[in-house]
Structures are given as structure tokens and as C-alpha cells.
Motif scaffolding. Structure first.
Motif, PDB file in Angstrom:
ATOM      1  N   SER A   1      40.950  -1.287  22.429  1.00  0.00           N
ATOM      2  CA  SER A   1      39.946  -0.625  22.102  1.00  0.00           C
ATOM      3  C   SER A   1      39.849   0.848  21.837  1.00  0.00           C
ATOM      4  N   GLN A   2      40.613   1.590  23.078  1.00  0.00           N
ATOM      5  CA  GLN A   2      40.893   3.024  22.775  1.00  0.00           C
ATOM      6  C   GLN A   2      41.588   3.429  21.410  1.00  0.00           C
ATOM      7  N   HIS A   3      42.642   2.716  21.286  1.00  0.00           N
ATOM      8  CA  HIS A   3      43.420   2.820  20.141  1.00  0.00           C
ATOM      9  C   HIS A   3      42.283   2.388  18.897  1.00  0.00           C
TER      10      HIS A   3
ATOM     11  N   ALA B   1      33.642   5.429  25.981  1.00  0.00           N
ATOM     12  CA  ALA B   1      35.017   4.900  25.966  1.00  0.00           C
ATOM     13  C   ALA B   1      35.928   6.458  25.604  1.00  0.00           C
ATOM     14  N   LYS B   2      37.152   6.094  25.798  1.00  0.00           N
ATOM     15  CA  LYS B   2      37.939   7.331  25.493  1.00  0.00           C
ATOM     16  C   LYS B   2      38.513   7.017  24.033  1.00  0.00           C
ATOM     17  N   TYR B   3      39.085   8.160  23.383  1.00  0.00           N
ATOM     18  CA  TYR B   3      39.772   7.943  22.097  1.00  0.00           C
ATOM     19  C   TYR B   3      40.756   9.087  22.218  1.00  0.00           C
TER      20      TYR B   3
ATOM     21  N   ARG C   1      51.829  11.436  36.639  1.00  0.00           N
ATOM     22  CA  ARG C   1      50.546  11.509  36.649  1.00  0.00           C
ATOM     23  C   ARG C   1      49.984  10.416  35.695  1.00  0.00           C
ATOM     24  N   SER C   2      50.497   9.516  35.576  1.00  0.00           N
ATOM     25  CA  SER C   2      50.237   8.393  34.629  1.00  0.00           C
ATOM     26  C   SER C   2      49.798   6.959  35.339  1.00  0.00           C
ATOM     27  N   PRO C   3      48.623   6.908  35.767  1.00  0.00           N
ATOM     28  CA  PRO C   3      48.126   5.871  36.674  1.00  0.00           C
ATOM     29  C   PRO C   3      48.420   4.355  36.123  1.00  0.00           C
TER      30      PRO C   3
ATOM     31  N   ILE D   1      53.821  -4.424  27.970  1.00  0.00           N
ATOM     32  CA  ILE D   1      52.580  -3.913  27.015  1.00  0.00           C
ATOM     33  C   ILE D   1      53.237  -2.458  26.468  1.00  0.00           C
ATOM     34  N   LYS D   2      53.233  -1.778  27.311  1.00  0.00           N
ATOM     35  CA  LYS D   2      54.273  -0.630  26.884  1.00  0.00           C
ATOM     36  C   LYS D   2      55.674  -0.797  27.490  1.00  0.00           C
ATOM     37  N   ARG D   3      56.647  -0.286  26.381  1.00  0.00           N
ATOM     38  CA  ARG D   3      58.025  -0.374  26.443  1.00  0.00           C
ATOM     39  C   ARG D   3      58.800   0.837  27.250  1.00  0.00           C
TER      40      ARG D   3
HETATM   41  N1  ACO Z   1      43.966  10.968  24.743  1.00  0.00           N
HETATM   42  C1  ACO Z   1      43.208  10.196  25.415  1.00  0.00           C
HETATM   43  N2  ACO Z   1      43.180   9.841  26.530  1.00  0.00           N
HETATM   44  C2  ACO Z   1      44.589   9.380  27.018  1.00  0.00           C
HETATM   45  C3  ACO Z   1      45.458   9.983  26.233  1.00  0.00           C
HETATM   46  C4  ACO Z   1      45.177  10.886  24.908  1.00  0.00           C
HETATM   47  N3  ACO Z   1      46.073  11.451  24.351  1.00  0.00           N
HETATM   48  N4  ACO Z   1      46.576   9.745  26.991  1.00  0.00           N
HETATM   49  C5  ACO Z   1      46.285   9.061  28.133  1.00  0.00           C
HETATM   50  N5  ACO Z   1      45.031   8.854  27.915  1.00  0.00           N
HETATM   51  C6  ACO Z   1      44.162   8.440  29.216  1.00  0.00           C
HETATM   52  C7  ACO Z   1      44.443   6.885  29.231  1.00  0.00           C
HETATM   53  O1  ACO Z   1      43.700   6.235  28.241  1.00  0.00           O
HETATM   54  C8  ACO Z   1      44.076   6.797  30.561  1.00  0.00           C
HETATM   55  O2  ACO Z   1      42.604   6.810  30.605  1.00  0.00           O
HETATM   56  P1  ACO Z   1      41.936   5.330  31.290  1.00  0.00           P
HETATM   57  O3  ACO Z   1      42.682   4.823  32.452  1.00  0.00           O
HETATM   58  O4  ACO Z   1      40.589   5.794  31.801  1.00  0.00           O
HETATM   59  O5  ACO Z   1      41.893   4.195  30.174  1.00  0.00           O
HETATM   60  C9  ACO Z   1      44.542   8.093  31.398  1.00  0.00           C
HETATM   61  O6  ACO Z   1      44.618   9.083  30.364  1.00  0.00           O
HETATM   62  C10 ACO Z   1      45.621   8.036  32.227  1.00  0.00           C
HETATM   63  O7  ACO Z   1      46.827   7.817  31.285  1.00  0.00           O
HETATM   64  P2  ACO Z   1      47.928   6.595  31.452  1.00  0.00           P
HETATM   65  O8  ACO Z   1      47.968   6.184  32.799  1.00  0.00           O
HETATM   66  O9  ACO Z   1      49.264   7.013  30.921  1.00  0.00           O
HETATM   67  O10 ACO Z   1      47.305   5.616  30.287  1.00  0.00           O
HETATM   68  P3  ACO Z   1      48.107   4.421  29.317  1.00  0.00           P
HETATM   69  O11 ACO Z   1      49.164   3.675  30.094  1.00  0.00           O
HETATM   70  O12 ACO Z   1      47.140   3.656  28.616  1.00  0.00           O
HETATM   71  O13 ACO Z   1      48.860   5.291  28.269  1.00  0.00           O
HETATM   72  C11 ACO Z   1      48.742   5.897  26.100  1.00  0.00           C
HETATM   73  C12 ACO Z   1      48.202   6.135  27.295  1.00  0.00           C
HETATM   74  C13 ACO Z   1      50.150   5.959  25.767  1.00  0.00           C
HETATM   75  C14 ACO Z   1      47.747   6.562  24.984  1.00  0.00           C
HETATM   76  C15 ACO Z   1      48.432   4.109  25.670  1.00  0.00           C
HETATM   77  O14 ACO Z   1      47.359   3.899  25.967  1.00  0.00           O
HETATM   78  C16 ACO Z   1      48.965   3.748  24.482  1.00  0.00           C
HETATM   79  O15 ACO Z   1      50.076   3.791  24.057  1.00  0.00           O
HETATM   80  N6  ACO Z   1      48.061   3.421  23.592  1.00  0.00           N
HETATM   81  C17 ACO Z   1      48.115   2.947  22.190  1.00  0.00           C
HETATM   82  C18 ACO Z   1      48.359   4.069  21.085  1.00  0.00           C
HETATM   83  C19 ACO Z   1      46.939   4.781  20.892  1.00  0.00           C
HETATM   84  O16 ACO Z   1      45.898   4.538  21.162  1.00  0.00           O
HETATM   85  N7  ACO Z   1      47.116   6.010  19.969  1.00  0.00           N
HETATM   86  C20 ACO Z   1      45.977   6.498  19.304  1.00  0.00           C
HETATM   87  C21 ACO Z   1      46.231   7.766  18.723  1.00  0.00           C
HETATM   88  S1  ACO Z   1      47.490   7.440  17.296  1.00  0.00           S
HETATM   89  C22 ACO Z   1      46.589   7.420  16.020  1.00  0.00           C
HETATM   90  O17 ACO Z   1      45.215   6.683  16.120  1.00  0.00           O
HETATM   91  C23 ACO Z   1      46.928   7.867  14.871  1.00  0.00           C
END
Ligand code: ACO
Length: 311
Positions: A38-40, A104-106, A203-205, A215-217
Motif C-alpha cells: 500500500s505504501q508503494h 499512511a506513508k509514501y 536502522r531498518s527495523p 519479500i525483499k531480496r
Molecule cells: N520514504 C518513506 N518511508 C520510508 C522510506 C522512504 N524512502 N524508506 C523507508 N521508509 C519507512 C518504511 O516504510 C518503514 O516505515 P513503517 O515501518 O512505518 O512502514 C520505516 O521507514 C523503516 O524502514 P525499513 O525498515 O527499511 O522498511 P522496509 O523494509 O519496508 O523498506 C523500502 C523500505 C525499501 C522502501 C521497502 O518498503 C520497499 O522496497 N518498498 C517498495 C518500493 C516502493 O515503495 N517504492 C516507492 C517509490 S518508487 C516509485 O514510486 C517510482
């Protein structure tokens, strides 16, 4: 004691097979996927705004047509992703409500302004380039509907990246002023595009569990390294300078050393305090409210069609 269902789930993951919507899955896996997908999806939808800003001001008919197609692609990506998230049991209305309520985050990247045409080039080259690095491995995500959606998304992102590169190349072959404009856009988008990959690994929980579930590789830092490795030769061809005086390839470790990303700025953007957070959400909210009559009309039409075919 682990249940038979859980054992089967673990086996599917271990054997690189896919989890499908009707399969049993741990609640935490479901939640993680809903969160990430959903964030994506929200990122794709909010991500239409910084470039939408330039559709009416593109420098030629051809540039306008390309930009319009690109922004439409992003709407399409958002829709595939919302559909993938819906297979996990959340409705599109719930997701949309979370977005417009600010819950929600984006992606952080879409909270930066686009003051010049060169920003269209820098977004394509850097932001879509980062998106590709991050999303190609997601084509192999263990959850079937997410991985399959990513295949088409990545093909389109690769066109977006090339069109951005070509905008910058054209500007860099232009006048002194155009070259300055291209460099200025690269200076402003470079660091935020590195931050897109998320916080450093320590710092990435969510990373460890998401990687265990396939899910992530790759970790956030691994993908950042790959991205920089892709940019360095391309920057040379363009003739732009990446704005990091500390950037260098370390032969011994086989890694790029780089300056420190401003993580305070990143977390401020996540808290809603980036340069354009308020404007982006406000515009999304207004568009949603203005579109209410269309949703109502479509639902009413569907209801009448269904009752007509039931007769
Ligand atoms: N912007 C906003 N929030 C972010 C970002 C960012 N760039 N990077 C990390 N965060 C958030 C995470 O969503 C997480 O928040 P939550 O736990 O409240 O959901 C928190 O910061 C901690 O980060 P991680 O533990 O590293 O989180 P995660 O394992 O989900 O990794 C990542 C983050 C790499 C963005 C992953 O979610 C992902 O690969 N998502 C799919 C790709 C995507 O969403 N791309 C969007 C931009 S690309 C486009 O739209 C053109």
C-alpha cells in the motif's frame, strides 16, 4: 509446535515458490505485505504530482506527449498495486482513507518541488533509476500478485528512466544556461534519491524479517550501492557531476564509499515536514473529494447493470 499450514508456508518460501492469495500465511506476513504494497501504491499515486506540474509547460508537443504517457503509467502502477494489496483483505477505500488522513506513508522523494524543466530529467534519471534498482528484485517477491505486478511496472520504469536520461543529455548538449539547469536539478535530486532506499541497514527495523520471507531480496544499503554503481558511468556520459566529493570506488572492499546522507532530513520528511508534504496531501484529498460523484455514478451504474442482468 508449528502447525501443518505453517510448515507448508515455510517450505514454499524455502523452495522459492510463491504464496498466493488463498494460501495460508502468518498474520505478520500479511500485515507486512499490506504495509509495503500500500505504501508503494500511494507512492505511485502521489508521485504523479511533481511531474504533473510540468505537463502544461513541457517545451514541445513531443515532450508533452511523453510526459503525459509517463504520468499515466504511474496511475496504472498505483492501480495494479492497490489490486495486489486488496488480495490480502484490505479494501481500496480503507487504503485511500489512510492516505488522505495522513496515516499512511509514501515515498519521501515525492515531497520535493519541481521548479524547472530539468527536474523532469533528474526525476526520470535518478528517481526512476532508484525505483528500478529497488523493484527489479521485487519481481521475485515471494507473494505472487506483488511479484507479477512488478514485472510490468519495471518494464515501464525502464522507459521512464531512459526518457529522463535523454532530457538531461539534451540539456547538457545545449547552452551554458541549460547545462547549469541540468546540473542544478541533479544537485537537488541526488541525495533524496539515495535516501529513497530507506534507512541504513542498522536502522531498518523491517529488513531482516522481510528478507527472511523473501519479500525483499537485498538490504537497503546493498541496493544503494548498486544504484551508485549504475549512476557513476552514466553521469560521465551526461557530463554532470554527482554532488558528493567523498564518492569513490574502494578497490579493496569492492564498494563505493560515499558521504553521509542527511538522515535527519529524511526522518523529518517522513514526519510530514518535507518541503511539499502538506501540498501533496492537500491536492490528493481535494482530487478525492472532487471525484466522489464519479465513484457514486460508477457504483450506481454497476448496481443497475447487476439488477438488470438478474431479471
Ligand atoms: N520514504 C518513506 N518511508 C520510508 C522510506 C522512504 N524512502 N524508506 C523507508 N521508509 C519507512 C518504511 O516504510 C518503514 O516505515 P513503517 O515501518 O512505518 O512502514 C520505516 O521507514 C523503516 O524502514 P525499513 O525498515 O527499511 O522498511 P522496509 O523494509 O519496508 O523498506 C523500502 C523500505 C525499501 C522502501 C521497502 O518498503 C520497499 O522496497 N518498498 C517498495 C518500493 C516502493 O515503495 N517504492 C516507492 C517509490 S518508487 C516509485 O514510486 C517510482
Amino acid at each position: 509446535r508449528i502447525s501443518d499450514e505453517e510448515r507448508l508456508f515455510d517450505e514454499l518460501i524455502a523452495n522459492e515458490q510463491r504464496i498466493e492469495p488463498r494460501d495460508w500465511m502468518p498474520e505478520a506476513y500479511r500485515k507486512t505485505l499490506i504495509r509495503q504494497i500500500s505504501q508503494h501504491a500511494h507512492s505511485e499515486i502521489i508521485g504523479m504530482q511533481p511531474e504533473g506540474n510540468w505537463i502544461t509547460r513541457a517545451p514541445s508537443l513531443k515532450r508533452k506527449a511523453i510526459l503525459m504517457a509517463k504520468v499515466q503509467d504511474e496511475a496504472g502502477h498505483g492501480l495494479y498495486l492497490y489490486s495486489a494489496a486488496q488480495t490480502l483483505g484490505i479494501t481500496r477505500d480503507e487504503m485511500m482513507q489512510q492516505l488522505i488522513d495522513g496515516r499512511a506513508k509514501y515515498s519521501s522523494i515525492f515531497n520535493y518541488p519541481t521548479p524547472t524543466w530539468a527536474d523532469m530529467g533528474a526525476i526520470g534519471w535518478l528517481v526512476d533509476g532508484a525505483a528500478i534498482c529497488n523493484q527489479v528484485p521485487l519481481c521475485r517477491a515471494s507473494y505472487g500478485p506483488y511479484g507479477r505486478a512488478m514485472v510490468r511496472v519495471c518494464k515501464e520504469e525502464s522507459f521512464h528512466q531512459r526518457q529522463g536520461f535523454e532530457i538531461l543529455l539534451t540539456l547538457m548538449q545545449g547552452t551554458e544556461e541549460q547545462r547549469r539547469m541540468a546540473q542544478d536539478a541533479v544537485d537537488r535530486w541526488y541525495w533524496p534519491s539515495l535516501a529513497m532506499f530507506g534507512p541504513p541497514d542498522d536502522r531498518s527495523p523491517n529488513s531482516a524479517q522481510s528478507m527472511a520471507w523473501k519479500i525483499k531480496r537485498f538490504s537497503n544499503d546493498e541496493l544503494r550501492q548498486r544504484f551508485v554503481g549504475m549512476l557513476v558511468p552514466q553521469a560521465e556520459i551526461l557530463g554532470v557531476t554527482l554532488p558528493d566529493p567523498e564518492l569513490r570506488f574502494d578497490e579493496a572492499s569492492g564498494r563505493y564509499e560515499m558521504g553521509e546522507i542527511d538522515w535527519d532530513e529524511f526522518f523529518e520528511v517522513l514526519r510530514g515536514n518535507g518541503p511539499c508534504n502538506t501540498e501533496r496531501l492537500e491536492r490528493r484529498r481535494t482530487a478525492h473529494e472532487d471525484g466522489a460523484w464519479v465513484r457514486e455514478a460508477a457504483a450506481e451504474y454497476a448496481r443497475r447493470q447487476a439488477s438488470a442482468s438478474a431479471l
